[in-house]
Design an enzyme around this catalytic site. Sequence first.
Site, PDB file in Angstrom:
ATOM      1  N   GLU A  16       0.784  -1.306   0.043  1.00 32.50           N
ATOM      2  CA  GLU A  16      -0.429  -0.019   0.135  1.00 32.50           C
ATOM      3  C   GLU A  16       0.566   1.107  -0.136  1.00 32.50           C
ATOM      4  OE1 GLU A  16      -0.368  -2.515   1.903  1.00 32.50           O
ATOM      5  OE2 GLU A  16      -2.758  -3.026   2.493  1.00 32.50           O
ATOM      6  N   LEU A  17       1.873   1.280   0.543  1.00 28.45           N
ATOM      7  CA  LEU A  17       2.591   2.270   1.143  1.00 28.45           C
ATOM      8  C   LEU A  17       2.995   2.433  -0.601  1.00 28.45           C
ATOM      9  CD1 LEU A  17       4.275   4.792   2.045  1.00 28.45           C
ATOM     10  CD2 LEU A  17       6.002   3.108   3.054  1.00 28.45           C
ATOM     11  N   LYS A  18       4.136   1.431  -1.265  1.00 29.69           N
ATOM     12  CA  LYS A  18       4.537   2.596  -2.706  1.00 29.69           C
ATOM     13  C   LYS A  18       3.256   2.384  -3.320  1.00 29.69           C
ATOM     14  CE  LYS A  18       5.433  -1.274  -6.694  1.00 29.69           C
ATOM     15  NZ  LYS A  18       7.091  -0.301  -6.709  1.00 29.69           N
ATOM     16  N   GLY A 432      26.656  -6.043 -20.082  1.00 30.56           N
ATOM     17  CA  GLY A 432      26.361  -7.211 -20.474  1.00 30.56           C
ATOM     18  C   GLY A 432      25.155  -6.671 -20.757  1.00 30.56           C
ATOM     19  N   TRP A 561      21.269 -12.000  -2.985  1.00 38.32           N
ATOM     20  CA  TRP A 561      20.171 -11.467  -2.988  1.00 38.32           C
ATOM     21  C   TRP A 561      19.051 -12.785  -3.159  1.00 38.32           C
ATOM     22  CZ3 TRP A 561      22.511  -8.349  -7.621  1.00 38.32           C
ATOM     23  CH2 TRP A 561      22.814  -7.082  -7.186  1.00 38.32           C
ATOM     24  N   GLU A 665      32.801   0.136 -10.510  1.00 37.48           N
ATOM     25  CA  GLU A 665      32.190   1.602 -11.223  1.00 37.48           C
ATOM     26  C   GLU A 665      32.588   2.680 -10.239  1.00 37.48           C
ATOM     27  OE1 GLU A 665      28.099   1.895  -9.673  1.00 37.48           O
ATOM     28  OE2 GLU A 665      28.849   4.026  -8.254  1.00 37.48           O
ATOM     29  N   HIS A 694      23.816   5.391 -14.380  1.00 40.82           N
ATOM     30  CA  HIS A 694      22.423   5.453 -13.617  1.00 40.82           C
ATOM     31  C   HIS A 694      21.738   6.879 -13.541  1.00 40.82           C
ATOM     32  CE1 HIS A 694      25.085   2.895 -11.241  1.00 40.82           C
ATOM     33  NE2 HIS A 694      24.407   2.386 -10.526  1.00 40.82           N
TER      34      HIS A 694
HETATM   35  N1  GLN Z   1      25.742  -7.802 -16.458  1.00 36.51           N
HETATM   36  C1  GLN Z   1      24.678  -7.142 -15.318  1.00 36.51           C
HETATM   37  C2  GLN Z   1      24.204  -6.106 -16.478  1.00 36.51           C
HETATM   38  O1  GLN Z   1      24.896  -5.616 -17.064  1.00 36.51           O
HETATM   39  C3  GLN Z   1      25.523  -6.894 -14.462  1.00 36.51           C
HETATM   40  C4  GLN Z   1      24.188  -6.305 -13.135  1.00 36.51           C
HETATM   41  C5  GLN Z   1      24.540  -5.474 -11.855  1.00 36.51           C
HETATM   42  O2  GLN Z   1      26.450  -5.791 -11.972  1.00 36.51           O
HETATM   43  N2  GLN Z   1      24.613  -4.926 -11.378  1.00 36.51           N
HETATM   44  O3  GLN Z   1      22.804  -5.835 -16.659  1.00 36.51           O
END
Ligand code: GLN
Length: 754
Positions: A16-18, A432, A561, A665, A694
């Site tokens: 609901e919050l989402k 990727g 994950w 990154e 991003h």
């Molecule tokens: N191979 C994945 C992609 O390119 C790597 C994603 C990730 O590191 N979060 O989406």
Amino acid sequence: MQTHILGFPSIGKGRELKRALEAFWRGETDVSSLHAVREALEARHWAIQQTAGLDMVVCGDFSFYDRMLDATLMLGALPARFAPCAEDTPAARYFALARGHVGRNIPPLEMTKWFDTNYHYLTPELEADTPWTPGAHPVLEAVRRASAQGFRPKAALIGPFTWLALAKARQGTDPWPLLERVLPAYTALLAQLAPLCPLIQVEEPVLCTELLPDRAAALFTEAYAHLNAAAPGKIMLTTYFGPLTRHLPLALGSGCAALHLDLTRGPGQLEPVLAGLPEGMALSLGLVDGRNIWKTDYARARAPLERAVSALGPERVLLGSSCSLLHCPVDAADETDLPPQVRDRLAFAVQKCAELADLKAVALGSGADLLAANAAVLQKARAHPEAVVPAVRKRAAAVTPDMLRRTAPAAARRAAQDAWLKLPLLPATTIGSFPQTASIRQTRRAWKNGDLSREAYEAAIRAEITYCVQRQEALGLDVLVHGEAERNDMVEYFGQQLGGFCFTRNGWVQSYGSRCVKPPVIYGDVYRKAPMTVGWSVYAQSLTSKPMKGMLTGPVTILCWSFVRDDLPREQVCRQIALALRDETADLEAAGIRIIQIDEAALREGMPGSSAEAAAYLQWAVDAFLLTSAVAAPGTQIHSHMCYSEFNAILPAIARMDADVISIESSRSGMELLDAFARYDYRNQVGPGVYDIHSPRVPDTEEIAGLLRRALRHIPKERLWVNPDCGLKTRHWEEAWPALQHMVAAARQVRAEL
Ligand code: GLN
Ligand code: ZN
């Protein structure tokens, strides 16, 4: 013996919050409807706690976005760039901090993973001119509402040391002298809360980590004397995500009314704590795991509880969840599709509240039937044939050290790879994924819903792969990828094909803000049923003479994950995943895919905060990566990708992974982090991200060339690759295309200078 939880998920059983947040952000609703949803969810969650029989309900756990942000606003520590938002409504300002202000071009506070969880908090930023204009904290109104509704409220807030330790200090600001600014806001709030609640949970998980420098630890005792003076006899100093070790004396000497321990993460701390617990301090035992989805083993939880009761008497013992239940889904009652041996073992937040009441009865001697019923359920689940697959166990037990080592040293591998690869200096590649267009999503959805035959689905994905390969050839990239059109997610795709995994219907947990994830569940021994990626990679390779990179998610990331079974050590589960992936590596290689990337996006975040635990973790985590990768022949090039920029603490582990090429990154840190690689004398090839995926922003060629020239100051030209920060799946082609054109142009330009 009082029972309590440290927090209930804010998001709501039906998310609901989402929905409320997203409707508000789209401008469809006003702030009053947002508050109405908050009050309804809070009241519902308090009722769940009370109905379960808990002695207090927790307040201040609910947040519209993030509790660190709530504390930041209480302290008024807003970075200068938000000054233009000062006159906005409180809600507009709050969400500007959380999500940025598009009209004014103000970027949001940075998001970082909360300790070793998958939850992201908003990082406080400290600047020389931080205004420190205190504001309200939502906990106060929540406590008042709870009392008015007849609940017994326990206030919860993130403590000052944790807030400061997680803050990012800019312009050389030393955060610790700022404690002087922070404490008055806390004492004022505590003084208001004290008359309203029997207990105030002040959370200092930082005490279980190495994040407190000595000069901070030296301030702790006096600071807590001030806080306790503001709320005498009310503060429960709350730790979680690890045992209290180095900072145990600080906790015991804090003068607080109670101390909370996470006994799921640090069972060994109980005895030293009992030995040193001062007379006036009560002890809260966190025995119901807030981080998993499984029923508590009552027989196991009972021992420490009874030990504490016999040492302290029941009045001085509290029983709680290990940490906030934020990290587990709301209600397991809906999970009717799961195999019975999984369903019977589930306990989400609602069920965990009830478990606390059960455990109290067990500890106080009136729960024999509860104990027996619990033991029966767990025994049945453990006896299920999928829990222990003998072939998997046998193979895992037979892993030898040479399986964790490439058959040739890095230099020999380099020669074998160069001989066939013949890449230019500064080879250009991607991480990727390529944009997940509406048509890709639609294809996948149609296939999931049964509206598309397997043949039609595979043909549609092949068409996407063809398109993606053609675009990469047109761009002039040196090493290509298939684009990951068949995956919506790095882990789900593999989980759906591996034995031992299943998927819940409604097991959502908050990742950040309105964003929720539904992690796969590892309930049994993990094994590979058939090749998972080989067909797509081989098809992609058939379309081009350029080398094609195979693309796997690494074992640690799949582990981190997912919700992991609790009847086998994580290390063992990880090894099983690694063995399954090892076969995939071997099959890719056998099928002619001679560059294989194994992503370990979660390796850093999965690292526990306490140094002893961290060392053990890195040992088995890197072993799992090696088990996955080291099967490759010397001429096969192993890549790994890690999307974060904090490498200092883990460089030895990164080096031990011995990937031929790692991509990381780094665009936002301006290549600074490469300095650490250079100082560590890291020998393998490195691809620092040269553009931030991003953001929709398209960097120009000169900007990327500048970053490459900077990278060359740290990494010799023979070892430098050129790639974006991460995968491109969240971008549109209109952004990815020009950005990659500029990236390739920059690589060529800088190559010509060498
Ligand atoms: N191979 C994945 C992609 O390119 C790597 C994603 C990730 O590191 N979060 O989406
Ligand atoms: Zn990444």
